[in-house]
Scaffold this motif. Structure first.
Motif, mmCIF file in Angstrom:
data_model
loop_
_atom_site.group_PDB
_atom_site.id
_atom_site.type_symbol
_atom_site.label_atom_id
_atom_site.label_comp_id
_atom_site.label_asym_id
_atom_site.label_seq_id
_atom_site.Cartn_x
_atom_site.Cartn_y
_atom_site.Cartn_z
ATOM 1 N N UNK A 210 0.823 -1.208 -0.095
ATOM 2 C CA UNK A 210 0.123 0.138 -0.032
ATOM 3 C C UNK A 210 0.888 1.224 -0.084
ATOM 4 N N UNK A 211 1.952 1.271 0.648
ATOM 5 C CA UNK A 211 2.764 2.337 0.600
ATOM 6 C C UNK A 211 4.091 2.445 -0.133
ATOM 7 N N UNK A 212 4.674 1.284 -0.597
ATOM 8 C CA UNK A 212 5.776 1.182 -1.252
ATOM 9 C C UNK A 212 5.797 1.982 -2.457
ATOM 10 N N UNK A 213 6.664 2.439 -3.049
ATOM 11 C CA UNK A 213 6.616 3.002 -4.673
ATOM 12 C C UNK A 213 7.717 2.438 -5.634
ATOM 13 N N UNK A 214 8.798 2.031 -4.754
ATOM 14 C CA UNK A 214 9.830 1.076 -5.471
ATOM 15 C C UNK A 214 9.170 -0.039 -6.173
ATOM 16 N N UNK A 215 9.316 -0.354 -7.550
ATOM 17 C CA UNK A 215 8.682 -1.422 -8.260
ATOM 18 C C UNK A 215 9.539 -2.908 -8.042
ATOM 19 N N UNK A 216 10.569 -2.743 -7.540
ATOM 20 C CA UNK A 216 11.317 -3.918 -7.209
ATOM 21 C C UNK A 216 10.926 -4.394 -6.058
ATOM 22 N N UNK A 217 10.697 -3.596 -4.912
ATOM 23 C CA UNK A 217 10.435 -4.056 -3.772
ATOM 24 C C UNK A 217 8.784 -4.377 -3.643
ATOM 25 N N UNK B 96 -4.574 4.058 7.970
ATOM 26 C CA UNK B 96 -5.485 5.146 8.337
ATOM 27 C C UNK B 96 -4.572 5.958 9.313
ATOM 28 N N UNK B 97 -3.757 5.478 10.283
ATOM 29 C CA UNK B 97 -3.035 6.317 11.109
ATOM 30 C C UNK B 97 -1.634 6.644 10.595
ATOM 31 N N UNK B 98 -1.036 6.077 9.768
ATOM 32 C CA UNK B 98 0.092 6.365 9.194
ATOM 33 C C UNK B 98 0.308 7.001 7.744
ATOM 34 N N UNK B 99 -0.672 6.655 6.620
ATOM 35 C CA UNK B 99 -0.396 6.938 5.469
ATOM 36 C C UNK B 99 -0.745 8.642 5.228
ATOM 37 N N UNK B 100 0.043 9.165 4.749
ATOM 38 C CA UNK B 100 -0.242 10.448 4.466
ATOM 39 C C UNK B 100 -0.684 10.821 3.238
#
Length: 312
Positions: free
Chosen positions: A269-276, A308-312
């Motif tokens: 849900x939060x990563x942006x790096x495609x490899x990860x 909901x608590x940590x995603x900005x």
């Protein structure tokens, strides 16, 4: 806290702190309340003669407190405050100079400003000055001198300097590696710095610079992940996946399956790096192949609550 820090740093320089800080008390009170417009005006009224006020105005422009971010205006105020020998301003003025290090005189002026900041108690400035010698840019390369400078700050109980020392000694192209020493520096910084805790956990999990300590690594990594530290999400799932399987099934235990699913879901849900992202997806698919599908609704609700608590 901010005012106490600035006062302590000015005291280290032998400055009459109350002459600078006392007139700014109403401005700081407005700032604490979040009334940035009136606070800025209050600092501005003192800016002609008060370097602490000048420094504060730089912070407003750098951080966008009640106004658009403007690095140029921030740097202008830091230059003025640096002339008044405010330690943090000396450091930030040097950072501003290093935005254009090849401009005539900028690099050496920045080095001098870092050193002046360190002399007045801004210890992490020693590590910024150390970079010049470690990289051999603008001065003769002297790795040991640079390390000694940053070590001085670290030994004076500066957690950011401890982290920098760990980074230098763990994997820096310009510094001979010393993994046991890197692990010790991370250990010292870990109680105060989440990046250091993360790097220490990686070294513990891999046995770099000391014994393998999987339990300690997993406990630290999951604590970081639970606090919303994004880099720890996927490693937490991976560490759970590497724990011994159930002897009768050869698969992870039910509790470990749930943990792997939780942290791979949060990572995706939060990563942006495609490899990860690909790694998280592959690991989650392995879990879904054996995890009962009826678990997903409850686990997804927990992931949603976390995000909901940590995603900005």
């Amino acid at each position: 806290m901010f005012l106490a820090l600035m006062s302590a740093q000015c005291a280290a320089a032998g400055k009459p702190v109350k002459d600078y800080a006392q007139p700014l008390q109403p401005a700081y009170a407005l700032q604490v309340k979040g009334d940035y417009t009136r606070a800025y005006a209050a600092f501005e009224r003192h800016a002609a003669r008060n370097p602490l006020a000048q420094f504060s105005l730089g912070q407003y422009h750098q951080n966008g407190w009640g106004r658009p971010v403007s690095q140029e205006l921030a740097c202008s105020w830091y230059a003025k405050a640096a002339s008044g020998k405010i330690p943090a301003a000396l450091h930030l003025h040097a950072d501003c100079l290093m935005r254009a290090p090849d401009a005539p005189g900028n690099a050496l002026a920045a080095l001098a400003s870092y050193q002046a900041a360190a002399d007045r108690g801004h210890l992490i400035s020693l590590c910024s000055a150390a970079e010049f010698y470690i990289r051999g840019r603008y001065v003769a390369r002297d790795v040991q001198r640079g390390l000694a400078m940053c070590r001085q700050a670290a030994l004076a109980s500066s957690p950011p300097a401890m982290l920098r020392m760990g980074n230098y000694l763990r994997a820096d192209a310009d510094v001979p590696p010393d993994l046991p020493a890197a692990r010790r520096w991370y250990q010292m910084a870990a109680p105060y710095n989440e990046d250091a805790r993360y790097r220490l956990a990686i070294m513990q999990a891999q046995g770099d610079g000391g014994p393998v300590e999987v339990d300690a690594a997993l406990a630290a990594m999951e604590q970081l992940a639970a606090a919303g530290y994004l880099p720890a999400y996927l490693p937490t799932a991976v560490l759970y996946s590497h724990l011994p399987p159930e002897p009768d099934t050869g698969a992870p235990s039910a509790a470990h399956l749930a943990k792997i699913y939780l942290w791979t879901s949060a990572a995706k849900a939060r990563l942006r790096d495609q490899g990860l992202l690909n790694q998280a997806s592959a690991l989650q698919q392995q879990v879904l192949a054996v995890m009962p599908p009826e678990w997903r609704a409850d686990l997804d609700a927990k992931v949603s609550a976390h995000l909901a608590q940590f995603s900005g």
